[in-house]
Design an enzyme around this catalytic site. Structure first.
Site, PDB file in Angstrom:
ATOM      1  N   LEU A 187       0.838  -1.203   0.000  1.00 31.99           N
ATOM      2  CA  LEU A 187       0.000   0.000   0.000  1.00 31.99           C
ATOM      3  C   LEU A 187       0.870   1.250   0.000  1.00 31.99           C
ATOM      4  O   LEU A 187       1.902   1.298   0.666  1.00 31.99           O
ATOM      5  CB  LEU A 187      -0.907   0.002   1.233  1.00 31.99           C
ATOM      6  CG  LEU A 187      -1.973  -1.094   1.241  1.00 31.99           C
ATOM      7  CD1 LEU A 187      -2.619  -1.209   2.610  1.00 31.99           C
ATOM      8  CD2 LEU A 187      -3.017  -0.815   0.167  1.00 31.99           C
TER       9      LEU A 187
ATOM     10  N   ASN B 163      -1.667  -5.047  10.386  1.00 34.00           N
ATOM     11  CA  ASN B 163      -1.262  -6.101   9.454  1.00 34.00           C
ATOM     12  C   ASN B 163      -0.793  -7.324  10.233  1.00 34.00           C
ATOM     13  O   ASN B 163      -0.246  -7.208  11.326  1.00 34.00           O
ATOM     14  CB  ASN B 163      -0.096  -5.597   8.584  1.00 34.00           C
ATOM     15  CG  ASN B 163       0.368  -6.622   7.573  1.00 34.00           C
ATOM     16  OD1 ASN B 163      -0.442  -7.272   6.897  1.00 34.00           O
ATOM     17  ND2 ASN B 163       1.678  -6.789   7.453  1.00 34.00           N
TER      18      ASN B 163
ATOM     19  N   HIS C  66       1.851 -10.491   9.659  1.00 32.06           N
ATOM     20  CA  HIS C  66       2.941 -10.924   8.788  1.00 32.06           C
ATOM     21  C   HIS C  66       3.489 -12.242   9.331  1.00 32.06           C
ATOM     22  O   HIS C  66       3.747 -12.357  10.530  1.00 32.06           O
ATOM     23  CB  HIS C  66       4.042  -9.862   8.758  1.00 32.06           C
ATOM     24  CG  HIS C  66       5.185 -10.228   7.858  1.00 32.06           C
ATOM     25  ND1 HIS C  66       5.108 -10.138   6.490  1.00 32.06           N
ATOM     26  CD2 HIS C  66       6.414 -10.722   8.140  1.00 32.06           C
ATOM     27  CE1 HIS C  66       6.242 -10.557   5.956  1.00 32.06           C
ATOM     28  NE2 HIS C  66       7.055 -10.913   6.930  1.00 32.06           N
TER      29      HIS C  66
ATOM     30  N   ASP D 278       6.196  -3.959   6.016  1.00 34.27           N
ATOM     31  CA  ASP D 278       6.405  -4.912   7.113  1.00 34.27           C
ATOM     32  C   ASP D 278       7.257  -4.343   8.251  1.00 34.27           C
ATOM     33  O   ASP D 278       8.014  -5.069   8.914  1.00 34.27           O
ATOM     34  CB  ASP D 278       7.015  -6.233   6.591  1.00 34.27           C
ATOM     35  CG  ASP D 278       6.063  -6.955   5.644  1.00 34.27           C
ATOM     36  OD1 ASP D 278       4.843  -6.802   5.809  1.00 34.27           O
ATOM     37  OD2 ASP D 278       6.540  -7.646   4.736  1.00 34.27           O
TER      38      ASP D 278
HETATM   39  C1  GRF Z   1      -1.108 -15.694   6.207  1.00 35.56           C
HETATM   40  O1  GRF Z   1      -0.022 -16.501   6.475  1.00 35.56           O
HETATM   41  C2  GRF Z   1      -0.711 -14.259   6.303  1.00 35.56           C
HETATM   42  O2  GRF Z   1       0.133 -13.960   7.355  1.00 35.56           O
HETATM   43  C3  GRF Z   1       0.004 -14.151   4.979  1.00 35.56           C
HETATM   44  O3  GRF Z   1      -0.867 -14.772   4.087  1.00 35.56           O
HETATM   45  C4  GRF Z   1      -1.549 -15.786   4.764  1.00 35.56           C
HETATM   46  C5  GRF Z   1      -3.001 -15.544   4.600  1.00 35.56           C
HETATM   47  O4  GRF Z   1      -3.772 -16.637   4.984  1.00 35.56           O
HETATM   48  N1  GRF Z   1       0.423 -12.838   4.658  1.00 35.56           N
HETATM   49  P1  GRF Z   1      -5.356 -16.505   5.022  1.00 35.56           P
HETATM   50  O5  GRF Z   1      -5.804 -15.900   3.707  1.00 35.56           O
HETATM   51  O6  GRF Z   1      -5.745 -15.665   6.196  1.00 35.56           O
HETATM   52  O7  GRF Z   1      -5.844 -17.926   5.165  1.00 35.56           O
END
Ligand code: GRF
Length: 227
Positions: A94, A108, A110, A146
């Protein structure tokens, strides 16, 4: 007053499901008012629709530039009048304008222990680096990818026979506990964000440890050292 939560996602939406479940079960003073995806075919969008949540796709491929996508996304977000925007597996970077607009109310998740392994392919890179602990971080979003004030982190072990998918699955189970914990704190006004650091107002440990597996309960704080 009920916090209006808007979710942005790109994929299957398991973190969204964990949030919705926690909000219902724990009776949060909050409601998910909408789910937006940059991928029209995202399974998470279909799941949200089936739950009766308002959904919308803002397909990044339909825009000539990142700025144009950001502007359309911001307009779409604004139509839900959110108090809090949660990036739950949202896989687009973003722009500064978007981030500044929601500063302090943009969260967020991560899948790494930040500041290690920012960006993509976190589990593969963790295995290649030979680290013995992995995990996930929930943080307030700042314009640097991040980065941003850490709200909470979950730690899982890297096991000798792990491959990318087994490690990703273990971290994902931890994410499903971590994200609701952090967002729940935010909506209840339990977090204090000052000078780039986040503290829980009542001093709760902002960490979850899953020493061997996700079940049973995580350890909220390290126990005393024993010899
Ligand atoms: C998660 O591991 C999140 O941290 C990452 O993408 C994945 C998303 O999983 N960035 P979901 O769509 O919530 O099942």
């Amino acid at each position: 007053m009920s916090t209006r939560i808007l979710i942005l996602l790109s994929g299957r939406g398991s973190n969204l499901a964990a949030l919705v479940e926690a909000a219902r079960e724990q009776g949060w003073p909050a409601q998910v008012v909408g789910v937006i995806s940059n991928r029209p075919q995202a399974a998470g969008l279909a799941w949200a629709h089936a739950q009766g949540l308002p959904t919308q796709a803002v397909d990044h491929q339909a825009f000539a530039s990142r700025q144009a996508f950001d502007a359309a996304l911001l307009a779409a977000c604004q139509s839900y009048r959110p108090d809090l925007v949660v990036l739950a597996g949202f896989m687009r970077v973003l722009g500064t304008e978007f981030v500044r607009h929601y500063e302090g109310r943009l969260i967020n998740i991560h899948p790494s222990l930040l500041p290690a392994f920012t960006g993509l392919h976190t589990h593969r890179r963790a295995l290649e680096a030979g680290v013995k602990l992995a995990g996930a971080t929930v943080h307030y979003v700042t314009p640097t990818l991040d980065h941003g004030p850490v709200i909470a982190q979950a730690v899982v072990p890297v096991l000798a026979d792990d491959d990318e998918s087994s490690l990703a699955e273990r971290v994902l189970q931890a994410e499903h506990r971590l994200l609701p914990l952090a967002v729940g704190w935010h909506v209840r006004g339990e977090l204090d964000l000052q000078e780039g650091l986040v503290h829980h107002r009542r001093g709760l440990p902002q960490s979850l440890f899953f020493p061997t597996s996700i079940n049973p309960e995580p350890v909220m704080a390290p126990g005393p050292l024993t010899r």
